[in-house]
Design an enzyme around this catalytic site. Sequence first.
Site, PDB file in Angstrom:
ATOM      1  N   LYS A 162     -31.227  35.509  14.857  1.00  0.00           N
ATOM      2  CA  LYS A 162     -31.715  34.393  15.583  1.00  0.00           C
ATOM      3  C   LYS A 162     -31.725  34.805  17.050  1.00  0.00           C
ATOM      4  O   LYS A 162     -30.808  35.381  17.417  1.00  0.00           O
ATOM      5  CB  LYS A 162     -30.761  33.227  15.401  1.00  0.00           C
TER       6      LYS A 162
ATOM      7  N   CYS B  16     -27.185  39.374  19.381  1.00  0.00           N
ATOM      8  CA  CYS B  16     -25.586  39.191  19.244  1.00  0.00           C
ATOM      9  C   CYS B  16     -25.059  38.062  19.966  1.00  0.00           C
ATOM     10  O   CYS B  16     -25.781  37.495  20.532  1.00  0.00           O
ATOM     11  CB  CYS B  16     -25.231  40.468  20.352  1.00  0.00           C
TER      12      CYS B  16
ATOM     13  N   LYS C  14     -42.427  33.914   6.705  1.00  0.00           N
ATOM     14  CA  LYS C  14     -41.506  33.149   6.158  1.00  0.00           C
ATOM     15  C   LYS C  14     -41.065  34.100   4.691  1.00  0.00           C
ATOM     16  O   LYS C  14     -39.938  34.468   4.412  1.00  0.00           O
ATOM     17  CB  LYS C  14     -41.583  31.843   5.742  1.00  0.00           C
TER      18      LYS C  14
ATOM     19  N   GLU D 115     -39.760  37.896   5.416  1.00  0.00           N
ATOM     20  CA  GLU D 115     -38.451  37.746   6.326  1.00  0.00           C
ATOM     21  C   GLU D 115     -37.050  37.763   5.253  1.00  0.00           C
ATOM     22  O   GLU D 115     -36.017  38.213   5.475  1.00  0.00           O
ATOM     23  CB  GLU D 115     -38.490  37.018   7.750  1.00  0.00           C
TER      24      GLU D 115
ATOM     25  N   ARG E 266     -26.579  35.268  15.359  1.00  0.00           N
ATOM     26  CA  ARG E 266     -27.285  35.839  16.210  1.00  0.00           C
ATOM     27  C   ARG E 266     -27.191  37.281  16.194  1.00  0.00           C
ATOM     28  O   ARG E 266     -27.513  38.336  16.944  1.00  0.00           O
ATOM     29  CB  ARG E 266     -26.537  35.779  17.618  1.00  0.00           C
TER      30      ARG E 266
ATOM     31  N   GLU F   6     -48.025  32.452   8.821  1.00  0.00           N
ATOM     32  CA  GLU F   6     -46.492  31.792   8.901  1.00  0.00           C
ATOM     33  C   GLU F   6     -45.903  31.774   7.452  1.00  0.00           C
ATOM     34  O   GLU F   6     -44.939  32.220   7.426  1.00  0.00           O
ATOM     35  CB  GLU F   6     -46.556  30.341   9.473  1.00  0.00           C
TER      36      GLU F   6
ATOM     37  N   ASN G  87     -24.214  41.634  25.502  1.00  0.00           N
ATOM     38  CA  ASN G  87     -25.461  41.444  24.854  1.00  0.00           C
ATOM     39  C   ASN G  87     -26.737  41.752  25.659  1.00  0.00           C
ATOM     40  O   ASN G  87     -26.625  41.651  26.963  1.00  0.00           O
ATOM     41  CB  ASN G  87     -25.908  39.911  24.678  1.00  0.00           C
ATOM     42  N   GLY G  88     -27.629  42.348  25.236  1.00  0.00           N
ATOM     43  CA  GLY G  88     -28.835  43.181  25.879  1.00  0.00           C
ATOM     44  C   GLY G  88     -29.023  44.640  25.752  1.00  0.00           C
ATOM     45  O   GLY G  88     -28.261  45.208  25.014  1.00  0.00           O
TER      46      GLY G  88
ATOM     47  N   TRP H 195     -25.722  42.566  16.745  1.00  0.00           N
ATOM     48  CA  TRP H 195     -26.868  43.139  16.231  1.00  0.00           C
ATOM     49  C   TRP H 195     -27.466  44.613  16.763  1.00  0.00           C
ATOM     50  O   TRP H 195     -27.756  44.458  18.076  1.00  0.00           O
ATOM     51  CB  TRP H 195     -28.123  42.026  16.488  1.00  0.00           C
TER      52      TRP H 195
ATOM     53  N   HIS I 209     -64.099  42.346   2.932  1.00  0.00           N
ATOM     54  CA  HIS I 209     -64.378  43.527   3.890  1.00  0.00           C
ATOM     55  C   HIS I 209     -63.351  44.821   3.803  1.00  0.00           C
ATOM     56  O   HIS I 209     -63.076  45.513   4.785  1.00  0.00           O
ATOM     57  CB  HIS I 209     -64.348  42.980   5.261  1.00  0.00           C
TER      58      HIS I 209
HETATM   59  C1  F6R Z   1     -39.260  33.404  11.905  1.00  0.00           C
HETATM   60  C2  F6R Z   1     -38.621  33.245  13.145  1.00  0.00           C
HETATM   61  C3  F6R Z   1     -38.867  34.047  14.300  1.00  0.00           C
HETATM   62  C4  F6R Z   1     -38.889  33.269  15.668  1.00  0.00           C
HETATM   63  C5  F6R Z   1     -39.164  34.271  17.041  1.00  0.00           C
HETATM   64  C6  F6R Z   1     -39.195  33.399  18.216  1.00  0.00           C
HETATM   65  O1  F6R Z   1     -38.699  32.465  10.921  1.00  0.00           O
HETATM   66  O2  F6R Z   1     -37.689  32.582  13.192  1.00  0.00           O
HETATM   67  O3  F6R Z   1     -39.981  34.865  14.191  1.00  0.00           O
HETATM   68  O4  F6R Z   1     -39.877  32.406  15.475  1.00  0.00           O
HETATM   69  O5  F6R Z   1     -38.231  35.191  16.932  1.00  0.00           O
HETATM   70  O6  F6R Z   1     -38.092  32.704  18.084  1.00  0.00           O
HETATM   71  P1  F6R Z   1     -38.110  31.568  19.258  1.00  0.00           P
HETATM   72  O7  F6R Z   1     -38.822  30.379  18.767  1.00  0.00           O
HETATM   73  O8  F6R Z   1     -36.402  31.235  19.099  1.00  0.00           O
HETATM   74  O9  F6R Z   1     -38.598  31.937  20.526  1.00  0.00           O
END
Ligand code: F6R
Length: 613
Positions: free
Chosen positions: A608, A2, A490, A493, A27, A486, A99-100, A73, A509
């Site tokens: 984010k 948020c 990507k 998501e 966010r 990774e 937020n929280g 969020w 396996h």
């Molecule tokens: C994936 C992604 C998330 C962040 C994770 C950690 O593309 O962006 O998995 O990597 O939430 O975020 P940070 O790096 O900000 O601690």
Amino acid sequence: MCGIVGYVGGQQAAPLLLEGLTRLEHRGYDSAGVAVLSGSGIRVAKRQGRVRDLADRLPRRFGGKVGIGHTRWATHGSASDTNAHPHTDASGDVAVVHNGIIDNAAELRQRLTDDGVDLVSDTDTEVIAHLVARSDGDTLEARVSDALAEIDGTYGLAVVHASFPDRIVVARNGSPLIIGVGEREMHVASDLAALVRYTTTVAHLDDGEMATVTASGFTTYKQDLTSSTHKGTTTIDVDPDAYDAAPPDPWGHESYMHKEIREQPDAAERVLRGRLDERFGTAHLGGLNMDARETRAIRRVKVLGCGSAYYVGQMGAGLVEELARIPADAEAASEFRYRNPIIEPDTLYVAVSQSGETIDTLLAVQEIRRKGGRVIGLVNVVGSAIARECDGGIYLHAGPEVAVASTKALTNMYLGFALLALQLGRVRDLSIADGKRLIAGLTRLPDQIGEILAGEDALAGIATRVAEAESLFFVGRVRGFPVAREGAQKFKEISYRHAEAYQTSELKHGPLALISPDVPTVAVVPHDELTDRNVAALHEIAARGGPLVVATHEDVDLSGLDGVVRIDVPRNEVELDPILLTLPLQLLAYHAARHLGHDIDKPRNLAKSVTVE
Ligand code: F6R
């Protein structure tokens, strides 16, 4: 998660709040709202959807020079107009953005309901507005402090009150809150992105702190109001333009993710700049705050991060173990503190985070420090909570990353690990020749990243084909396994396709049972000591009709694999291959999502900076 914004000064608040919210939308983006204070009291506008939906429908007369805003969020309660912030008390005199998570929200809601309060939303935040309204404190500060005394949980919050129309009161406990100092005006935000257009003079609140913000300045104090905390300001060194919207890309599509993928050669150069010592074949990392003797005393390295930061942490741990010959591993920070971890004095703990605000990582850092361990941070956002909490660290200098899917920060995390591994290795058994070999490799990397990005058209074509599959495997071995993890992360998501990462060696396996013509496998097959074993596994997949896309090197022989699609990346030193193999997988995910018509920068259900546990 948020986003919070606030403004108090001489200008109309609403347009500034909306602008700030637009910059914080990454966010949280399920609903948004603003509250402004005018002579006639508080007016609130909020709705489900994006900030632009709110802006389009804002009442014409929405004047006021003090206000707060929020982009959400959802945690408690679905995304709806009613659950959007700001929340008010019954009289509408108090408005709160938060937020929280309030852990005792259920209990507080019950108590308020028993007292006859009519709660209109399903949120935990609404209780704060009622608690502030019910306090008999003489000042808004006292009322907010009373309310917070009843709350267990995490918060960054901002409160306005019709009876105290010159101020915003803010508080922080586990969720970021920044005050921006302007010319006879002040801003409040949960993220620098909302402030940098107006000011780069800021103060970060600490946990347990509150502040009163008026047009002429701010004061900070402890949450129980027992003493002032005399907080100073710092000037942050950022380029406000870096937060601007992405320019249209060659496909006529605007997205931060694409912009950030494209910025990687420059970002990579920045993280290496001034840190490579070619003469001694080592790295200079002054921010670690460790001398050679302390560095030599490290017996183990433990990396902690979440999501992509965890996967790159796994790549980084491999690199440290390989180059420095120190046992190293990575663990999800979100799990770490719940298993009562043993903290050892000769272990170096490394917290990895783009935002520096991820609460799971921050709490892991606090657990380590509480037990006397030494933690360094690999963090992108300067001055963020994790950066401030660590004993030292390596800033990543990737520049602001706005897209939810992390790309350039992740690449710089990897390079940060390469620097750390060099420094740790060179006080041990890594020879000067090997140090120099790796430095030469690192120096070549930015151009090689550029080379991979230049192949985007071909990758876009491959992506549109794999995007049609409902389910995919991403596989790799040893250095390649975190690359596969990774890559799958990507892909899932932003494309919303099921993408599962596996060790190539483990397919037989169990998961091989799922291989079919409808389930493509994206395999990571570098030219290294495992190439033959990897190629053998590709044949096993092909024999079961599984389509193959292989991220590999030109000299890897894939003959005999009918229909295989190869993505060749330039070769570097084997230890540095993982990051080059990661890049095409970013573009694969990006173009698959684009082909499927998804909102790439704001994928569903995500945000984010995950500042809730
Ligand atoms: C994936 C992604 C998330 C962040 C994770 C950690 O593309 O962006 O998995 O990597 O939430 O975020 P940070 O790096 O900000 O601690």
